[in-house]
Design an enzyme around this catalytic site. Structure first.
Site, PDB file in Angstrom:
ATOM      1  N   ARG A  52      25.883   1.143  76.582  1.00  0.00           N
ATOM      2  CA  ARG A  52      25.300   1.484  77.885  1.00  0.00           C
ATOM      3  C   ARG A  52      26.117   0.937  79.041  1.00  0.00           C
ATOM      4  O   ARG A  52      26.333   1.576  80.052  1.00  0.00           O
ATOM      5  CB  ARG A  52      23.862   0.938  77.979  1.00  0.00           C
ATOM      6  CG  ARG A  52      22.898   1.615  77.040  1.00  0.00           C
ATOM      7  CD  ARG A  52      21.648   0.813  76.836  1.00  0.00           C
ATOM      8  NE  ARG A  52      21.962  -0.470  76.214  1.00  0.00           N
ATOM      9  CZ  ARG A  52      21.065  -1.345  75.798  1.00  0.00           C
ATOM     10  NH1 ARG A  52      19.783  -1.102  75.970  1.00  0.00           N
ATOM     11  NH2 ARG A  52      21.443  -2.475  75.232  1.00  0.00           N
ATOM     12  N   HIS A  63      18.126   5.705  71.671  1.00  0.00           N
ATOM     13  CA  HIS A  63      18.650   5.683  70.297  1.00  0.00           C
ATOM     14  C   HIS A  63      18.774   7.109  69.762  1.00  0.00           C
ATOM     15  O   HIS A  63      19.779   7.470  69.129  1.00  0.00           O
ATOM     16  CB  HIS A  63      17.695   4.928  69.359  1.00  0.00           C
ATOM     17  CG  HIS A  63      17.556   3.467  69.628  1.00  0.00           C
ATOM     18  ND1 HIS A  63      16.330   2.849  69.734  1.00  0.00           N
ATOM     19  CD2 HIS A  63      18.478   2.486  69.779  1.00  0.00           C
ATOM     20  CE1 HIS A  63      16.508   1.557  69.946  1.00  0.00           C
ATOM     21  NE2 HIS A  63      17.800   1.308  69.982  1.00  0.00           N
ATOM     22  N   LYS A 113      16.572 -12.413  66.928  1.00  0.00           N
ATOM     23  CA  LYS A 113      15.558 -11.667  67.696  1.00  0.00           C
ATOM     24  C   LYS A 113      14.149 -11.898  67.173  1.00  0.00           C
ATOM     25  O   LYS A 113      13.940 -12.067  65.971  1.00  0.00           O
ATOM     26  CB  LYS A 113      15.861 -10.164  67.626  1.00  0.00           C
ATOM     27  CG  LYS A 113      17.084  -9.772  68.432  1.00  0.00           C
ATOM     28  CD  LYS A 113      17.235  -8.261  68.502  1.00  0.00           C
ATOM     29  CE  LYS A 113      18.414  -7.879  69.391  1.00  0.00           C
ATOM     30  NZ  LYS A 113      18.673  -6.438  69.398  1.00  0.00           N
ATOM     31  N   SER A 159      14.918  -1.256  74.104  1.00  0.00           N
ATOM     32  CA  SER A 159      13.622  -1.500  73.464  1.00  0.00           C
ATOM     33  C   SER A 159      12.961  -2.717  74.084  1.00  0.00           C
ATOM     34  O   SER A 159      11.742  -2.719  74.315  1.00  0.00           O
ATOM     35  CB  SER A 159      13.807  -1.730  71.959  1.00  0.00           C
ATOM     36  OG  SER A 159      14.365  -0.603  71.349  1.00  0.00           O
TER      37      SER A 159
HETATM   38  O1  PNS Z   1      19.657  -4.183  67.601  1.00  0.00           O
HETATM   39  P1  PNS Z   1      20.965  -4.815  67.261  1.00  0.00           P
HETATM   40  O2  PNS Z   1      20.988  -6.273  67.612  1.00  0.00           O
HETATM   41  O3  PNS Z   1      22.156  -4.087  67.807  1.00  0.00           O
HETATM   42  O4  PNS Z   1      21.061  -4.693  65.679  1.00  0.00           O
HETATM   43  C1  PNS Z   1      21.985  -5.453  65.045  1.00  0.00           C
HETATM   44  C2  PNS Z   1      21.935  -5.216  63.541  1.00  0.00           C
HETATM   45  C3  PNS Z   1      20.563  -5.256  62.960  1.00  0.00           C
HETATM   46  C4  PNS Z   1      22.566  -3.878  63.238  1.00  0.00           C
HETATM   47  C5  PNS Z   1      22.802  -6.370  63.052  1.00  0.00           C
HETATM   48  O5  PNS Z   1      22.147  -7.563  63.343  1.00  0.00           O
HETATM   49  C6  PNS Z   1      23.113  -6.271  61.580  1.00  0.00           C
HETATM   50  O6  PNS Z   1      24.013  -5.538  61.228  1.00  0.00           O
HETATM   51  N1  PNS Z   1      22.377  -7.014  60.747  1.00  0.00           N
HETATM   52  C7  PNS Z   1      22.634  -7.061  59.341  1.00  0.00           C
HETATM   53  C8  PNS Z   1      23.339  -8.366  58.986  1.00  0.00           C
HETATM   54  C9  PNS Z   1      24.802  -8.305  59.393  1.00  0.00           C
HETATM   55  O7  PNS Z   1      25.603  -7.564  58.844  1.00  0.00           O
HETATM   56  N2  PNS Z   1      25.164  -9.088  60.416  1.00  0.00           N
HETATM   57  C10 PNS Z   1      26.504  -9.151  60.917  1.00  0.00           C
HETATM   58  C11 PNS Z   1      26.789  -8.123  61.975  1.00  0.00           C
HETATM   59  S1  PNS Z   1      28.303  -8.534  62.744  1.00  0.00           S
END
Ligand code: PNS
Length: 158
Positions: free
Chosen positions: A89, A16, A40, A126
């Site tokens: 990745r 990250h 998650k 992670s």
């Molecule tokens: O670790 P990740 O799964 O890449 O993180 C994803 C994250 C937390 C950035 C995503 O779940 C997110 O943006 N959550 C906020 C709610 C939202 O906007 N969801 C729609 C994303 S398409």
């Protein structure tokens, strides 16, 4: 131009940090957005993930960390950012990011820029680090000293 680097950061890794620091060279300002993915199960709670991320980026002067409450696209609007930056990745990351970027763009017009993962930490995740740490592996090469200590403490407590 201000960019947002979103993720779960459970916990933040050197992979990250590679993406964040490279984004901080391309964009004038980077906001690391710590979010919640409802699919998650997290090792660290929201506040812990934010604190560990804040500590890890402390040496990067044009980077700060903020929690996402609600939608990522609303967070971007509130922080006056028109670009989301994410690391990729391998192919399965691209499939996932393509879907998220198209949805986010349709919701808001916000663009996503994908950065290829660097070689050194290219394929770490992670979740993989959590898994091997639970089974006694030393992950100190992949995370900051503070994150390493936090993971060891969390494992001892569970
Ligand atoms: O670790 P990740 O799964 O890449 O993180 C994803 C994250 C937390 C950035 C995503 O779940 C997110 O943006 N959550 C906020 C709610 C939202 O906007 N969801 C729609 C994303 S398409």
């Amino acid at each position: 131009m201000r960019a947002v680097c979103p993720g779960s950061f459970d916990p933040i890794t050197r992979g990250h940090l590679d993406i964040i620091s490279r984004a901080a060279e391309v964009f004038s300002e980077v906001v690391v957005a710590v979010g919640h993915n409802t699919t998650k199960n997290y090792l660290f709670d929201f506040g812990e993930r934010v604190e560990l991320a804040r500590d890890a980026i402390a040496n990067l002067e044009n980077v700060r960390v903020e929690p996402i409450r609600g939608l990522l696209v609303d967070f971007c609007r509130q922080h006056d950012a028109r670009v989301i930056v994410k690391g990729v990745r391998f192919g399965s990351d691209f499939d996932y990011e393509l879907q998220m970027s198209q949805l986010n763009r349709q919701l808001s017009g916000i663009e996503t820029v994908l950065l290829p993962a660097g070689r050194e930490y290219g394929t770490i995740s992670s979740s993989m680090l959590r898994e091997v740490a639970h089974n006694g592996a030393d992950i100190s090469a992949f995370v900051t000293a503070k994150v390493n200590a936090a993971v060891l403490a969390k494992i001892a407590e569970n």
